[in-house]
Each structure stands twice: as C-alpha cells, then as structure tokens.
Scaffold this motif. Structure first.
Motif, PDB file in Angstrom:
ATOM      1  N   ASP A 553       0.841  -1.200   0.000  1.00 15.92           N
ATOM      2  CA  ASP A 553       0.000   0.000   0.000  1.00 15.92           C
ATOM      3  C   ASP A 553       0.871   1.243   0.000  1.00 15.92           C
ATOM      4  O   ASP A 553       1.917   1.273   0.657  1.00 15.92           O
ATOM      5  CB  ASP A 553      -0.895   0.036   1.245  1.00 15.92           C
ATOM      6  CG  ASP A 553      -1.921  -1.085   1.240  1.00 15.92           C
ATOM      7  OD1 ASP A 553      -2.637  -1.213   0.243  1.00 15.92           O
ATOM      8  OD2 ASP A 553      -1.983  -1.839   2.236  1.00 15.92           O
ATOM      9  N   ARG A 554       0.420   2.244  -0.737  1.00 18.04           N
ATOM     10  CA  ARG A 554       1.097   3.544  -0.731  1.00 18.04           C
ATOM     11  C   ARG A 554       0.022   4.627  -0.728  1.00 18.04           C
ATOM     12  O   ARG A 554      -0.718   4.792  -1.693  1.00 18.04           O
ATOM     13  CB  ARG A 554       2.003   3.692  -1.946  1.00 18.04           C
ATOM     14  CG  ARG A 554       2.873   4.950  -1.899  1.00 18.04           C
ATOM     15  CD  ARG A 554       3.807   4.999  -3.101  1.00 18.04           C
ATOM     16  NE  ARG A 554       4.764   6.070  -2.988  1.00 18.04           N
ATOM     17  CZ  ARG A 554       4.534   7.338  -3.370  1.00 18.04           C
ATOM     18  NH1 ARG A 554       3.370   7.656  -3.882  1.00 18.04           N
ATOM     19  NH2 ARG A 554       5.470   8.255  -3.225  1.00 18.04           N
ATOM     20  N   GLU A 555      -0.076   5.327   0.397  1.00 12.83           N
ATOM     21  CA  GLU A 555      -1.087   6.372   0.558  1.00 12.83           C
ATOM     22  C   GLU A 555      -0.512   7.736   0.192  1.00 12.83           C
ATOM     23  O   GLU A 555       0.682   7.974   0.334  1.00 12.83           O
ATOM     24  CB  GLU A 555      -1.581   6.404   2.011  1.00 12.83           C
ATOM     25  CG  GLU A 555      -2.386   5.181   2.429  1.00 12.83           C
ATOM     26  CD  GLU A 555      -3.811   5.230   1.931  1.00 12.83           C
ATOM     27  OE1 GLU A 555      -4.154   6.228   1.245  1.00 12.83           O
ATOM     28  OE2 GLU A 555      -4.573   4.300   2.194  1.00 12.83           O
ATOM     29  N   ALA A 556      -1.378   8.626  -0.263  1.00 16.13           N
ATOM     30  CA  ALA A 556      -0.982  10.006  -0.554  1.00 16.13           C
ATOM     31  C   ALA A 556      -2.185  10.915  -0.311  1.00 16.13           C
ATOM     32  O   ALA A 556      -3.308  10.584  -0.682  1.00 16.13           O
ATOM     33  CB  ALA A 556      -0.493  10.137  -1.987  1.00 16.13           C
ATOM     34  N   LYS A 557      -1.939  12.059   0.349  1.00 14.64           N
ATOM     35  CA  LYS A 557      -3.032  12.975   0.657  1.00 14.64           C
ATOM     36  C   LYS A 557      -3.495  13.726  -0.584  1.00 14.64           C
ATOM     37  O   LYS A 557      -4.677  13.959  -0.790  1.00 14.64           O
ATOM     38  CB  LYS A 557      -2.586  13.963   1.734  1.00 14.64           C
ATOM     39  CG  LYS A 557      -2.366  13.319   3.096  1.00 14.64           C
ATOM     40  CD  LYS A 557      -1.992  14.370   4.136  1.00 14.64           C
ATOM     41  CE  LYS A 557      -1.794  13.716   5.500  1.00 14.64           C
ATOM     42  NZ  LYS A 557      -1.404  14.716   6.527  1.00 14.64           N
ATOM     43  N   SER A 558      -2.550  14.138  -1.427  1.00 13.02           N
ATOM     44  CA  SER A 558      -2.893  14.932  -2.609  1.00 13.02           C
ATOM     45  C   SER A 558      -3.634  14.064  -3.632  1.00 13.02           C
ATOM     46  O   SER A 558      -3.303  12.901  -3.839  1.00 13.02           O
ATOM     47  CB  SER A 558      -1.623  15.501  -3.242  1.00 13.02           C
ATOM     48  OG  SER A 558      -1.906  16.080  -4.490  1.00 13.02           O
ATOM     49  N   ASP A 560      -3.556  14.482  -6.767  1.00 12.92           N
ATOM     50  CA  ASP A 560      -2.697  14.279  -7.935  1.00 12.92           C
ATOM     51  C   ASP A 560      -1.574  13.283  -7.659  1.00 12.92           C
ATOM     52  O   ASP A 560      -0.981  12.764  -8.593  1.00 12.92           O
ATOM     53  CB  ASP A 560      -2.088  15.618  -8.376  1.00 12.92           C
ATOM     54  CG  ASP A 560      -3.154  16.609  -8.810  1.00 12.92           C
ATOM     55  OD1 ASP A 560      -4.166  16.141  -9.363  1.00 12.92           O
ATOM     56  OD2 ASP A 560      -2.961  17.819  -8.589  1.00 12.92           O
ATOM     57  N   ALA A 561      -1.274  13.043  -6.382  1.00  6.89           N
ATOM     58  CA  ALA A 561      -0.177  12.126  -6.045  1.00  6.89           C
ATOM     59  C   ALA A 561      -0.629  10.678  -6.216  1.00  6.89           C
ATOM     60  O   ALA A 561      -1.820  10.364  -6.247  1.00  6.89           O
ATOM     61  CB  ALA A 561       0.292  12.366  -4.617  1.00  6.89           C
ATOM     62  N   VAL A 562       0.354   9.813  -6.323  1.00  2.03           N
ATOM     63  CA  VAL A 562       0.078   8.400  -6.596  1.00  2.03           C
ATOM     64  C   VAL A 562      -0.313   7.674  -5.317  1.00  2.03           C
ATOM     65  O   VAL A 562       0.393   7.727  -4.311  1.00  2.03           O
ATOM     66  CB  VAL A 562       1.310   7.721  -7.223  1.00  2.03           C
ATOM     67  CG1 VAL A 562       1.074   6.225  -7.370  1.00  2.03           C
ATOM     68  CG2 VAL A 562       1.626   8.357  -8.570  1.00  2.03           C
ATOM     69  N   SER A 563      -1.472   7.008  -5.355  1.00  7.18           N
ATOM     70  CA  SER A 563      -1.910   6.122  -4.273  1.00  7.18           C
ATOM     71  C   SER A 563      -2.172   4.758  -4.882  1.00  7.18           C
ATOM     72  O   SER A 563      -2.919   4.658  -5.858  1.00  7.18           O
ATOM     73  CB  SER A 563      -3.203   6.626  -3.630  1.00  7.18           C
ATOM     74  OG  SER A 563      -2.930   7.559  -2.624  1.00  7.18           O
ATOM     75  N   VAL A 564      -1.565   3.717  -4.293  1.00  5.78           N
ATOM     76  CA  VAL A 564      -1.780   2.364  -4.828  1.00  5.78           C
ATOM     77  C   VAL A 564      -2.102   1.421  -3.684  1.00  5.78           C
ATOM     78  O   VAL A 564      -1.627   1.584  -2.551  1.00  5.78           O
ATOM     79  CB  VAL A 564      -0.549   1.835  -5.604  1.00  5.78           C
ATOM     80  CG1 VAL A 564      -0.290   2.652  -6.832  1.00  5.78           C
ATOM     81  CG2 VAL A 564       0.681   1.780  -4.722  1.00  5.78           C
ATOM     82  N   HIS A 565      -2.914   0.415  -3.975  1.00  6.47           N
ATOM     83  CA  HIS A 565      -3.256  -0.648  -3.032  1.00  6.47           C
ATOM     84  C   HIS A 565      -3.175  -1.958  -3.809  1.00  6.47           C
ATOM     85  O   HIS A 565      -4.111  -2.331  -4.523  1.00  6.47           O
ATOM     86  CB  HIS A 565      -4.649  -0.430  -2.447  1.00  6.47           C
ATOM     87  CG  HIS A 565      -4.809   0.896  -1.763  1.00  6.47           C
ATOM     88  ND1 HIS A 565      -4.345   1.128  -0.483  1.00  6.47           N
ATOM     89  CD2 HIS A 565      -5.338   2.075  -2.199  1.00  6.47           C
ATOM     90  CE1 HIS A 565      -4.610   2.378  -0.147  1.00  6.47           C
ATOM     91  NE2 HIS A 565      -5.203   2.980  -1.169  1.00  6.47           N
ATOM     92  N   ILE A 566      -2.055  -2.625  -3.678  1.00  8.35           N
ATOM     93  CA  ILE A 566      -1.786  -3.837  -4.438  1.00  8.35           C
ATOM     94  C   ILE A 566      -2.005  -5.044  -3.532  1.00  8.35           C
ATOM     95  O   ILE A 566      -1.361  -5.169  -2.480  1.00  8.35           O
ATOM     96  CB  ILE A 566      -0.348  -3.840  -4.989  1.00  8.35           C
ATOM     97  CG1 ILE A 566      -0.096  -2.568  -5.812  1.00  8.35           C
ATOM     98  CG2 ILE A 566      -0.089  -5.079  -5.830  1.00  8.35           C
ATOM     99  CD1 ILE A 566       1.354  -2.393  -6.230  1.00  8.35           C
ATOM    100  N   LYS A 567      -2.920  -5.911  -3.928  1.00  7.62           N
ATOM    101  CA  LYS A 567      -3.237  -7.080  -3.101  1.00  7.62           C
ATOM    102  C   LYS A 567      -2.045  -8.031  -3.015  1.00  7.62           C
ATOM    103  O   LYS A 567      -1.715  -8.542  -1.946  1.00  7.62           O
ATOM    104  CB  LYS A 567      -4.454  -7.805  -3.680  1.00  7.62           C
ATOM    105  CG  LYS A 567      -4.966  -8.931  -2.802  1.00  7.62           C
ATOM    106  CD  LYS A 567      -6.240  -9.539  -3.371  1.00  7.62           C
ATOM    107  CE  LYS A 567      -6.761 -10.650  -2.465  1.00  7.62           C
ATOM    108  NZ  LYS A 567      -7.994 -11.272  -3.019  1.00  7.62           N
ATOM    109  N   HIS A 568      -1.434  -8.298  -4.158  1.00  9.97           N
ATOM    110  CA  HIS A 568      -0.235  -9.146  -4.192  1.00  9.97           C
ATOM    111  C   HIS A 568       0.791  -8.474  -5.097  1.00  9.97           C
ATOM    112  O   HIS A 568       0.564  -8.353  -6.311  1.00  9.97           O
ATOM    113  CB  HIS A 568      -0.552 -10.550  -4.733  1.00  9.97           C
ATOM    114  CG  HIS A 568      -1.490 -11.329  -3.862  1.00  9.97           C
ATOM    115  ND1 HIS A 568      -1.122 -11.820  -2.630  1.00  9.97           N
ATOM    116  CD2 HIS A 568      -2.790 -11.681  -4.041  1.00  9.97           C
ATOM    117  CE1 HIS A 568      -2.155 -12.453  -2.096  1.00  9.97           C
ATOM    118  NE2 HIS A 568      -3.173 -12.378  -2.930  1.00  9.97           N
TER     119      HIS A 568
END
Length: 828
Positions: A553-558, A560-568
């Motif tokens: 997981d990679r969270e971002a408040k903005s 425009d910024a990249v947020s990803v939630h990868i199961k595997h």
C-alpha cells in the motif's frame, strides 16, 4: 484424599530476614489457597516490572519431598519415605519456552509416548520462563527423568535442578498453563511399593538416591540406548528403561575399552584426554567436533565413538542431533565430494595420517572411499540435458556463463509463467525471483542482455504499444494545457518496467499490471543505486514484499499524487553489476533483502585469451527461446511437486548438519531462502521442459492448442519431468547460490550481528559518554567505581553530584538496581 508437599509460605519484604531454609508440610488445599493470594500476584507483577529483589521473597515449593525433619530444608534432613516421585524441569531460556510447553502437552496426550499422563503441572515463572512438573517414571532417578524429558522436548538439561532438596519459586494460579487431575494426588501403597522396589533392584534407596557403601551406577537410559542400537539412524532415543541391561558387564567392558582407546587417540594427537581443549565450556557442537577430531578414523570405530560420547557428553548424547551428526560424519568425512569445510578437511587429514597404525581399519577405509559423496558440491550443469530455451540461452553465452545466464533468465520465466503457483513447504506462491549477476568490468556480463531481451521480446512488443498510447496522451495533455476539458489519463498495464524510475512512478506501474508479474532488468546496477539514493529503503521494501507476493500500500493525501493498493505485489527483477555496485544496492545485511537475492558470479577472465569464435545469440536460438516464452503465459494453476520438495528438504538437512558441525550460524540462516529460491528456479526449468515436450510432440502451434484445450495437462507433465537428471540441477543451483551469498556477504553479516546497534542484541541503543562508562563498569559496582570511570572518560572536572545524578537516571531507565547504600548491580 489430598496429597502433601513441602512448601515455604513465609515471605517478607525485609531482606535481612532469610527464610529460604524453611519448608513445612502443606496439603494441596492449603497450597491452592497460597497460590490464590492477591499479594502473590502483585509480587510477580512487581518482579516483571523490574523489581528483581522481590524474587527472593516469593514462596517456594520443594517438588521432591513432602516433609523435612524439623521443617529444615537441607539434604541432611531429608525423610526418604516422603519422596513424591515427582520432579520439576526448569526451562530458563525465553526463546525455548513456547516450544517446551507445546511439546510437553503433546507428549502428555500422545498414546504412543512414554510420557503419556506424566506431565502434572505447567506454570510460568516469575521472569516468564516455565516450570514443568512431571511424574518420575518407574526406576528413574531425578536426574535421569529430567535428562530424558528434556531430550524429548528438545531443551537443555539443567544439572542444578536435580538436587533432592531443590526448591522452585511459585507464581500463583493465574500463571498456570496446565494442571493435571493427578497433580499432588497421593500414590497408592501398591504403586509406591513397586516404585521403591525398582530402586532397590538398582542398589538405590527408596527415594532413588545412592545407598551408603554402594558405587555410583550408570544411568539406566544409557544402557537402553545401547540396546536400541546407537548406530541405527532410524532409531529414536526413547525414555529410560526401568531395569538394567542383562549384558551389563559386557557393556561396561566395551565402554571402558572405548574410553581407553579414545585416551590413546588424544595422546597420539598431542592432547591431554581430560583437557579443556576437548571438554571445554563451549557449545555442544564444538565439543562434539573436538571429540571427532581426536577419535575419528583408524583408531576409533563408529560404535566406540558413540560409547565415548555417551559417557563423556551424557546430556547431549541423548539428542537426535548428536546421533545424526556422528552418523553423517562417518558416512561422509572421507568421501571425494564430502564436506568442503577447512575444519573437517583437517579431521580427514588426521584420519589419513593414522592409516599405517591398523591394517584392518585400512581395509575399512578403502571400502568407505568407494562410497559416493553428494551428487554435486558446487559442480557444473550439463548443457545437453537442459530444456529448450534454457539450453539455447547457455549456448548463446558459453558454458562458463551457464549459471549466471540461468540465474538471470529465471526471473524472466517466472514473470512469463505468471499464473503458476508452486507449493514450497506447504505455501503456494508465484515464481517470484530477484537475481543479481556479479562480475568485474569487461567480464562479459553484457552477453546476458540480448538473452534477456529474447525472453521478454513478446512482452516488450505489447509494452511498446502501451508506451505509444502514453506518449499520445502526454502530447494531447500538453496541447490542452489551458483548456477546461483535459484528456483522461490511461491506466496501461506496462509489465517491462524500467528501473531508472521514481518511487511514485514505479508504484503506479506495479499497481497497473492487472495481477500479473512485472519484470525489470538493468545491465548496470548503479542505475538503481544512483536513481534511488535516499529511497533505497523503499526499493528494498518493494523487492522484499514482491519476493513473498505480499500486500503493498502507498497512501498520498494529494489527489494528484500516486496512491496504490496492491493485493499481491508481483515483481521479478534481474540486475547485473560489479561487486562495488552490489554493495551500493544491498546496503542493509540484516533486513532480509540480501537473503532474497539469487547471486551468480561471472568467472574470472583476467588472463583468459579472446575466443576465436566469440559466443553470440543466433537467430535460431532466439526463435527457440521465443517459442518457450510464448507458451509459458498459457500455463495457469497451482502445483505440488513432491520429488522437488523432497530434494529441497534433503539439501536443507545436508546444509543444517554441515553448519552445525562448524557452528556456522550465517550459513545455517542463509539456507532457508536459498532452498525456496532454488525450488522456484528449478520449477522454471521444469516448465520449459514441459513446453519443449509439447513442441516436440505437437509442433509449436499444436503445443499452444494443447495448453488452451487441456488446462491441467501441464500439471500432469510437470510431475513426470521430476526426473533424477532434472533434480540433480537442484544441488548445483542451491550450492552455487549459497556459496556466492557467503562469499560476498558473510563478513558483512557477521559484523552487522556483532554491532552494538543490532536491534536483537540491544534493547536500548547506547550512545554517549555515560554509556561508555556503563560499558566499562562491572556487573556489580559502587558509587566510587562509577566516579573513577567518569573521571577517566570525562576528565577531572566530574563532581560526585553528577555521578549520583547519572546513577539515578540509570535506575529510572531500568539499567541498574541499587542493592544497598552506595552499591549497584546491572540489570542486563
């Protein structure tokens, strides 16, 4: 009717009043009342909170007797008739507590166990260790019962717990893990008479102690161990027997002869048979190695050495490891491809030097030398036996680069066969692989680049279309920069991802691969080191999680910024570079990144002549590689390969024994992931073999059709390609991987473990002058001693008030406790 036990219930907060010599007889009901007292619970909490002085004030139980004369706990005041036929095993190593409890409960419930229903009570100690109360089996002494039980639960045997007047601090009912219905239940008169008779037959008193005027007897479990044949690897040491062997005299004589012969061996080697060089205060494995170095070879047979170890290393001799190690050593010590360790080679040399001393043993040596050693010990792969695609890759670079190119392309194969999940040790995971090819400059690492491109050519072709769409989007966005309507950004599954990338871009790419494996390749690992720099930790974490296919997981408040939630997270990577670049990529040697990398090394070509016909990747080889690469994505499903799993376990056990022989903790630790990585790599080779067989039988187009029409056909074929020739590659790959890992990282791992900053070894990070003073002080010290060391570190300006404040801080931090006025003791 309730049983009775000797207990000291006197507790006091006054350290000057010592009641530890007191023990009164108490019934089970009264003991339960004592164990339920609120003040006892509070004392235990205080001890665990850091107040170590409270431990001496805990009540205690004397497990071996229910009464002492005049209530005085001493061996001279023992009343033998009050023997309880119970003892307590004290497990005093925190890391073994959970294992000991689990194993004890299993033995207590196992119908086939000699300890069925003999575990009476289990409780946590004041320091959260564990006490296990057990019924002493018929004919066993206190020491023999504890030795046998400790061997069964695989914990060290504590010789301090076997004295008859021994006491055990109690901690209360809340600390109980298990209590048998028979806890403190009195034995019947018939049972007691039978147990006492078994002692008397051995020349022991009614409580198992030696009668006055008798010699010390050999523990009966050693006799039983001879009866069940020490030399049988399948035999498992069981609990001691109730009576002595009928061949007592013969066994005694054989043991005496073995000990005499061992003493002769030691003297021949220039050692004192009773010296600390052999029986020193070391770990069991080191002592066993010292025994082997003296006794192995011409002068000591295997059976004689077993007798010596059984007599001189009594506690350790009952463990499975001891028996297995000795058998393993005798089977391999003089084989052509046996242990590749310097210490064992020295033992082998000593055995060879003794050759002239016994002609009969010479004949045995010749027979042993004909015994084949391990299949491979860092050997070479046979290119002719490799499957299509793999063989072509090796042919394109030459046999000298066989292992480097196989290590480089296995991540490609794992990424292409993205739907395959292999069962390794019961866990089904994808063929996730990370490899690094190490070589000096101009060592032909560049020859691997076109081979990797050939394997990934189909994926690259698809990615080019995606990249064209992205380029088109960027041009549209640039043209519509000031317009109200902006073109929608496409989420394209680019799978061949460049490593010359930012953390955000890479995370976004990995999040768009639609559950398939991504792949990255760099011919220059410095690209990674230079691009990521301070983000190297993110790079390491991503790769570590991709090895296990973990969630990312990679969270971002903005917005425009990249947020990803990868199961595997599925990402295979191949890197090539110099050793310097390797150390810039792998900067932490204890976070698990290093052990997840498959390392291969190009051969030293410093003085090699230039080949007349340099190896190049031909169009025919490219075509054959691309055929296999095209079929691999059509294979989907989970598979269990029992023969490959068995091969992996066999290799793991071989490395475990070798590393134990030499107390090589780094090698022992490296073996775990090396085994998993090798199984995945060999599975990649087997998948290529399946594709090759389909092409040979049905042609390229027919093979594709077969895989589409019969989704489980590949599983049936994969089970059949577990041939001895294919499994032999396991040893070659595994040995190479672990050898390279140790070559490049052994010293760095050992230094990291020794570092004072290593988290496992240091609960508190000590930095500063006060910590230097702390390190210099003895375990027990005075205020004056602290002042002297403070002056030596900080100079003559240190005042006594400053030292007092430093000691007060240490007390508040839990580093020291004050024993009396002006005296302190370190907690650790």
């Amino acid at each position: 009717m309730s049983g009775k036990i000797a207990v000291n219930s006197k507790h006091t907060g006054d350290p000057k009043k010592d009641h530890r010599g007191y023990a009164e007889t108490m019934t089970g009901e009264l003991l339960d009342q004592l164990l339920s007292e609120p003040w006892l619970k509070k004392m235990v909490a205080d001890i665990r909170g850091g107040n170590e002085r409270q431990k001496d004030n805990l009540p205690y139980i004397c497990p071996h007797y229910s009464a002492f004369r005049n209530n005085h706990r001493a061996q001279a005041d023992i009343i033998p008739e009050t023997f309880t036929f119970m003892t307590c095993v004290d497990v005093d190593e925190k890391e073994l507590v959970d294992k000991a409890i689990k194993r004890a409960l299993e033995l207590n419930q196992d119908e086939c166990s000699d300890w069925k229903d003999l575990v009476l009570r289990i409780e946590y100690s004041a320091r959260k260790k564990v006490h296990i109360y057990i019924r002493i089996p018929k004919g066993f002494t206190i020491a023999e019962a504890q030795q046998a039980f400790c061997a069964e639960i695989d914990v060290p045997y504590d010789e301090q717990c076997i004295t008859p007047e021994r006491f055990i601090y109690v901690t209360g009912r809340d600390e109980e893990v298990y209590r048998s219905p028979h806890w403190l239940e009195p034995l019947s008169d018939e049972e007691i008479a039978e147990l006492r008779e078994a002692y008397l037959q051995r020349g022991l008193d009614v409580d198992g102690r030696k009668l006055h005027g008798t010699d010390s007897l050999r523990p009966c479990h050693l006799e039983r161990s001879r009866e069940i044949s020490w030399t049988s690897q399948a035999a498992k040491p069981s609990a001691p027997c109730a009576s002595l062997s009928r061949d007592d005299n013969a066994a005694e004589l054989a043991t005496a002869e073995s000990l005499a012969k061992f003493d002769l061996c030691a003297k021949e080697a220039g050692l004192d048979p009773n010296s600390m060089d052999i029986w020193g205060e070391r770990n069991w494995h080191s002592n066993l190695l010292a025994v082997l170095s003296v006794g192995v070879g011409k002068l000591m047979s295997r059976e004689q050495l077993f007798a010596v170890v059984g007599e001189r290393l009594k506690n350790y001799s009952q463990t499975d490891d001891c028996r297995t190690l000795i058998n393993y050593f005798y089977n391999n010590y003089n084989a052509d491809k046996g242990f590749m360790n310097a210490g064992l080679r020295e033992i082998n040399a000593k055995a060879q030097q003794m050759q002239s001393q016994d002609q009969t043993d010479d004949d045995e040596l010749e027979a042993d030398q004909t015994t084949p050693g391990p299949s491979y010990s860092g050997g070479e792969l046979c290119a002719k036996r490799l499957p299509q695609g793999i063989k072509d890759s090796v042919d394109a670079v030459g046999p000298a680069l066989a292992m480097p190119v196989i290590t480089a392309i296995c991540p490609c194969i794992g990424a292409l066969a993205t739907g395959v999940k292999l069962d390794v040790h019961g866990q089904k995971r994808g063929l996730n692989l990370i490899s690094y090819i190490v070589g000096e400059f101009a060592s032909r690492k560049g020859d691997i680049d076109p081979v990797v491109d050939a394997w990934m050519s189909e994926v690259s072709a698809v990615d080019e279309l995606y990249l064209m769409q992205e380029a088109e989007f960027r041009s549209k966005k640039k043209a519509a920069k000031n317009q109200k309507t902006q073109p929608e950004e496409p989420k394209l599954p680019v799978r061949y991802i460049a490593l010359n990338n930012t953390v955000a871009n890479l995370a976004e790419r990995l999040g768009n691969v639609e559950g398939k494996h991504a792949f990255s390749f760099t011919p220059e690992a410095d690209t990674v080191a230079q691009k990521w720099k301070s983000s190297m930790c993110d790079f390491s974490v991503m790769l570590r999680q991709s090895y296990d296919g973990s969630k990312y997981d990679r969270e971002a408040k903005s917005a425009d910024a990249v947020s990803v939630h990868i199961k595997h997270l599925l990402w295979n990577v191949t890197m090539c570079g110099t050793p310097d670049a390797l150390y810039r990529v792998v900067t932490n040697y204890t976070d698990g990144f290093q052990s997840r990398i498959a390392l291969a090394q190009t051969p030293d070509n410093t003085y090699s002549p230039l080949e007349d016909k340099p190896y190049v990747l031909t169009s025919k080889q490219t075509e054959r590689i691309q055929q296999i690469a095209h079929l691999l994505p059509l294979i989907n499903g989970e598979v269990v390969l029992p023969k490959l799993e068995a091969k992996g376990r066999e290799w793991l056990e071989k490395i475990r024994l070798e590393s134990m022989m030499n107390d090589d903790r780094v090698k022992a630790r490296e073996r775990f992931r090396t085994c998993v990585t090798t199984q995945r790599m060999v599975c990649c080779l087997m998948l290529c073999r399946v594709c090759e067989q389909l092409i040979q039988k049905h042609g390229f187009n027919g093979a594709e059709m077969q895989l589409k029409q019969n989704p489980n056909l590949w599983k049936e074929m994969l089970l059949k390609v577990q041939t001895p020739a294919m499994l032999d590659t396991y040893d070659v790959i595994a040995d190479t991987l672990i050898d390279n890992a140790l070559y490049f990282f052994r010293d760095r791992i050992e230094n990291a473990y020794r570092s004072r900053d290593y988290a496992i070894r240091n609960e508190r990070r000590r930095i500063g002058k006060n910590d230097t003073i702390y390190e210099r002080l003895d375990m027990e010290f005075t205020t004056d001693m602290a002042l002297q060391h403070s002056v030596s570190v900080n100079g003559a300006g240190v005042s006594r008030n400053q030292v007092r404040q430093m000691l007060k801080n240490w007390k508040n931090q839990g580093l020291v406790v004050q024993t009396e006025a002006g005296r302190y003791r370190k907690v650790s």
